[in-house]
Every structure is written in structure tokens, then in C-alpha cells.
Design a protein around this motif. Sequence first.
Motif, PDB file in Angstrom:
ATOM      1  N   ASN A   1      -5.036   5.523   3.009  1.00  0.00           N
ATOM      2  CA  ASN A   1      -4.711   4.156   3.410  1.00  0.00           C
ATOM      3  C   ASN A   1      -3.327   3.712   2.923  1.00  0.00           C
ATOM      4  N   ARG A   2      -2.530   4.641   2.434  1.00  0.00           N
ATOM      5  CA  ARG A   2      -1.248   4.283   1.854  1.00  0.00           C
ATOM      6  C   ARG A   2      -0.072   4.907   2.617  1.00  0.00           C
ATOM      7  N   HIS A   3       1.091   4.300   2.443  1.00  0.00           N
ATOM      8  CA  HIS A   3       2.343   4.930   2.834  1.00  0.00           C
ATOM      9  C   HIS A   3       2.756   5.833   1.679  1.00  0.00           C
ATOM     10  N   VAL A   4       3.228   7.022   2.003  1.00  0.00           N
ATOM     11  CA  VAL A   4       3.501   8.029   0.986  1.00  0.00           C
ATOM     12  C   VAL A   4       4.987   8.367   0.955  1.00  0.00           C
ATOM     13  N   LEU A   5       5.564   8.339  -0.258  1.00  0.00           N
ATOM     14  CA  LEU A   5       6.918   8.831  -0.476  1.00  0.00           C
ATOM     15  C   LEU A   5       6.796  10.207  -1.134  1.00  0.00           C
ATOM     16  N   LEU A   6       7.115  11.255  -0.378  1.00  0.00           N
ATOM     17  CA  LEU A   6       7.015  12.623  -0.875  1.00  0.00           C
ATOM     18  C   LEU A   6       8.337  12.978  -1.554  1.00  0.00           C
ATOM     19  N   LEU A   7       8.271  13.426  -2.814  1.00  0.00           N
ATOM     20  CA  LEU A   7       9.462  13.625  -3.630  1.00  0.00           C
ATOM     21  C   LEU A   7       9.732  15.094  -3.900  1.00  0.00           C
TER      22      LEU A   7
ATOM     23  N   ARG B   1       0.859  -1.190   0.000  1.00  0.00           N
ATOM     24  CA  ARG B   1       0.000   0.000   0.000  1.00  0.00           C
ATOM     25  C   ARG B   1       0.889   1.233   0.000  1.00  0.00           C
ATOM     26  N   LEU B   2       1.358   1.599  -1.187  1.00  0.00           N
ATOM     27  CA  LEU B   2       2.381   2.618  -1.320  1.00  0.00           C
ATOM     28  C   LEU B   2       2.050   3.540  -2.486  1.00  0.00           C
ATOM     29  N   CYS B   3       2.425   4.814  -2.376  1.00  0.00           N
ATOM     30  CA  CYS B   3       2.292   5.735  -3.499  1.00  0.00           C
ATOM     31  C   CYS B   3       3.359   6.817  -3.386  1.00  0.00           C
ATOM     32  N   GLY B   4       3.652   7.441  -4.501  1.00  0.00           N
ATOM     33  CA  GLY B   4       4.585   8.554  -4.525  1.00  0.00           C
ATOM     34  C   GLY B   4       3.849   9.847  -4.820  1.00  0.00           C
ATOM     35  N   ILE B   5       4.310  10.928  -4.219  1.00  0.00           N
ATOM     36  CA  ILE B   5       3.742  12.255  -4.473  1.00  0.00           C
ATOM     37  C   ILE B   5       4.903  13.185  -4.808  1.00  0.00           C
ATOM     38  N   SER B   6       4.923  13.730  -6.011  1.00  0.00           N
ATOM     39  CA  SER B   6       6.007  14.621  -6.411  1.00  0.00           C
ATOM     40  C   SER B   6       5.546  16.074  -6.325  1.00  0.00           C
TER      41      SER B   6
ATOM     42  N   GLN C   1      -1.575   9.268   7.539  1.00  0.00           N
ATOM     43  CA  GLN C   1      -0.955   9.288   8.861  1.00  0.00           C
ATOM     44  C   GLN C   1       0.446   9.885   8.760  1.00  0.00           C
ATOM     45  N   GLU C   2       0.774  10.759   9.709  1.00  0.00           N
ATOM     46  CA  GLU C   2       2.078  11.426   9.673  1.00  0.00           C
ATOM     47  C   GLU C   2       3.222  10.417   9.648  1.00  0.00           C
ATOM     48  N   ALA C   3       3.091   9.362  10.422  1.00  0.00           N
ATOM     49  CA  ALA C   3       4.150   8.343  10.492  1.00  0.00           C
ATOM     50  C   ALA C   3       4.273   7.550   9.199  1.00  0.00           C
ATOM     51  N   ASN C   4       3.288   7.682   8.299  1.00  0.00           N
ATOM     52  CA  ASN C   4       3.314   6.951   7.031  1.00  0.00           C
ATOM     53  C   ASN C   4       3.907   7.771   5.889  1.00  0.00           C
ATOM     54  N   ILE C   5       4.490   8.926   6.203  1.00  0.00           N
ATOM     55  CA  ILE C   5       5.073   9.797   5.181  1.00  0.00           C
ATOM     56  C   ILE C   5       6.596   9.741   5.280  1.00  0.00           C
ATOM     57  N   ILE C   6       7.245   9.495   4.154  1.00  0.00           N
ATOM     58  CA  ILE C   6       8.705   9.541   4.061  1.00  0.00           C
ATOM     59  C   ILE C   6       9.067  10.610   3.039  1.00  0.00           C
ATOM     60  N   PHE C   7       9.780  11.626   3.472  1.00  0.00           N
ATOM     61  CA  PHE C   7      10.145  12.756   2.613  1.00  0.00           C
ATOM     62  C   PHE C   7      11.535  12.508   2.041  1.00  0.00           C
TER      63      PHE C   7
ATOM     64  N   LYS D   1       7.330  -1.322  -9.064  1.00  0.00           N
ATOM     65  CA  LYS D   1       6.600  -1.540 -10.309  1.00  0.00           C
ATOM     66  C   LYS D   1       5.125  -1.180 -10.157  1.00  0.00           C
ATOM     67  N   GLY D   2       4.635  -0.350 -11.086  1.00  0.00           N
ATOM     68  CA  GLY D   2       3.220   0.001 -11.105  1.00  0.00           C
ATOM     69  C   GLY D   2       2.766   0.927  -9.991  1.00  0.00           C
ATOM     70  N   ILE D   3       3.683   1.617  -9.324  1.00  0.00           N
ATOM     71  CA  ILE D   3       3.304   2.475  -8.203  1.00  0.00           C
ATOM     72  C   ILE D   3       2.490   3.677  -8.688  1.00  0.00           C
ATOM     73  N   LYS D   4       1.492   4.056  -7.917  1.00  0.00           N
ATOM     74  CA  LYS D   4       0.714   5.249  -8.213  1.00  0.00           C
ATOM     75  C   LYS D   4       1.503   6.489  -7.798  1.00  0.00           C
ATOM     76  N   ILE D   5       1.425   7.540  -8.616  1.00  0.00           N
ATOM     77  CA  ILE D   5       2.140   8.783  -8.319  1.00  0.00           C
ATOM     78  C   ILE D   5       1.188   9.960  -8.473  1.00  0.00           C
ATOM     79  N   GLY D   6       1.084  10.764  -7.438  1.00  0.00           N
ATOM     80  CA  GLY D   6       0.266  11.969  -7.467  1.00  0.00           C
ATOM     81  C   GLY D   6       1.127  13.210  -7.592  1.00  0.00           C
ATOM     82  N   LYS D   7       0.469  14.373  -7.697  1.00  0.00           N
ATOM     83  CA  LYS D   7       1.173  15.636  -7.926  1.00  0.00           C
ATOM     84  C   LYS D   7       0.680  16.705  -6.954  1.00  0.00           C
ATOM     85  N   ILE D   8       1.624  17.565  -6.560  1.00  0.00           N
ATOM     86  CA  ILE D   8       1.292  18.755  -5.777  1.00  0.00           C
ATOM     87  C   ILE D   8       2.058  19.927  -6.374  1.00  0.00           C
TER      88      ILE D   8
END
Length: 317
Positions: free
Chosen positions: A213-219, A161-166, A242-248, A183-190
Motif C-alpha cells: 500500500n506504499r510508494h517505494v523509493l528503491l535505493l 504512504r511512503l517507504c524506502g528499500i535499500s 504497484q510498478e508505477a509506485n516504485i522510484i529507483f 521524517k520517520g520513514i520506514k526503511i526495508g532491506k534487500i
Amino acid sequence: MNMKIFVDTDADVRLTRRIRRDTIDKGRDIKTVLDQYSKFVKPAFEDFILPTKKYADIIIPRGGDNDVAIDLIVQHIRTKLGQHDLCKIHPNLYVIQTTYQIRGMHTIIRDAATATHDFIFYADRLIRLVVEHGLGHLPFQEKQVITPTGSVYTGVEFSKRLCGISVIRSGESMENALRACCKGIKIGKILIHREGDNGQQLIYHNLPKDIANRHVLLLDPILGTGNSAVQAISLLLKKGVQEANIIFLNLISAPQGVHVVSKRFPRLKIVTSEIEFGLNDDFRVIPGMGEFGDRYFGTDDYQSSTPLFCDDKNRVR
């Protein structure tokens, strides 16, 4: 104690200093000074001061006249304050262990004379290292598999349960590395307005509907003042992440930005490859690497050798 230093000075020098101080500043006669030195000062030094020498991390001979030793200590302390102690102050900060390879790649991408294609190549390598390191902080579960030899191997599997946000647009330079690792990760935009208001204006966002519901990798490759990061993270929290689910994830971080983000979001993780000296009067990261997005996408005036044009669908080429 982080560093224990013993300043070693010759006994004759110590006695000379004491005689000069006690006779001039305190008006004592030589006989009284020597008597006190032999009965009290010297025995106390030998019983209580000299034995601590064996516990010292560094011994400086010739005391304050040893400019080389003092300079080495100063440089060491500056390095500790610039990077390692930040990790002690902020336990949610993770700096990739540096190597000559990493330093070499940083040297290339920080050089203003580096061509665009070289900048992209080495930036991609560093980004891949940051992404891999960031993935290592995701929650894992133990998993057993059967190997081709019929043996049982006990390993782990990471959270799916992972996604990236750039953060547009420089953050988009990190998307390929993330896709290559997941592979196949969802990526959102800000999109955040960075000029004129210190990155405090949120312009646009397009996030996965189930992001809560996902862990987020903020890029975002550069962490400067931290204002843009605060806006992006605040939006994610508002969407239920969740704050603890964000990796910057970023390439370089200014201490000021680390303090701002870590203080505001202590449960979030920051992963970077180097800590900078700081910010200049224009809030630019020093020594930095310039406008990362312009250098990566070839839109800076001094390096872009390919003219920009629009195709029939008004897409920039």
C-alpha cells in the motif's frame, strides 16, 4: 530533426570536383560539363539547396576539411546519445540537470585518490540531490494553509504512504539522506548476491508488512547491468507493490542497465545524477567510481586507515 547541418563549400571547389568526376568517371568533355552546370546544376543549387542554409542549426565552412567543426559535432552527438536521447527512448528515466557544482562533486568522488571522509561528504551531497529529485515524482495533493499573517496559501502535500528499500550494502549509504528528507520513514532491506551469477540470487529481505500500500523509493547508488535491480523490483512486485509506485534512485547509471530495467518495468521511474559511458568486459561501470560500498564505509584496502575490529557483541567497527 535533432540537428540540421549545412556543409558550405566554395563554388569553385564544387565546380572543380564536378569537372573531375564527369570527365574521368563518366567520360564527358569539358564543354558538356560546363554547359550542364550553368543551365541545370547551378540554378538548381540556388533555388533549392542554398535557401535551406537559413534553417541550419550549424553551418560548416570548408566542408570536410574543417576538422575542428567536425570534432565539435561528434562530441555533441556523443553527449546526446549518452544521456539526453536515453531520456527520449525511456520516458521513465529522469537525469538531474547538471551544473558545475554537480560535475565538481562527481569529479571528487570519482577520483581514486579522494580520502574516505571527502568521498562520504560529497557522496552524501549528491545522494541528497537525487533523493530530493525523486521525491518530486511522488503524487501530490493541493492543500491550503493559513500563514502567520492570516493569509491563505495554496500549496501541496506529498503522499505520506511512503517507504524506502535499500539494496544491501551500498544502498544503505542513501538511507541517511532519505531520513533527513522524510521524517520517520520506514526503511526495508534487500540482499542480493552480486558475484558469480550476475546479481541473480536473492539472499535476504526484510520489508514493511504493508509495503503493498506504499510508494517505494528503491535505493542503490550504482545501476550497472541491471540484474540486481531486476531482482529487487521483481520481489517488490511479488509483494504487491504497484510498478508505477516504485522510484529507483541511484547516483550513476550505465546505459545497459537503463535499457534492461526500463524495458522490463516501463511504468517504474529511474532517477539518477549521471549517465555513464557503459560497462567494461568485467561488467564494471565505466568510468564509474569503484566499489561504492567499500569506499563509502571505509572497507577498501587502499583507503581505509582505521582498522576493523569486533566488539563484545560481534558487531564490526
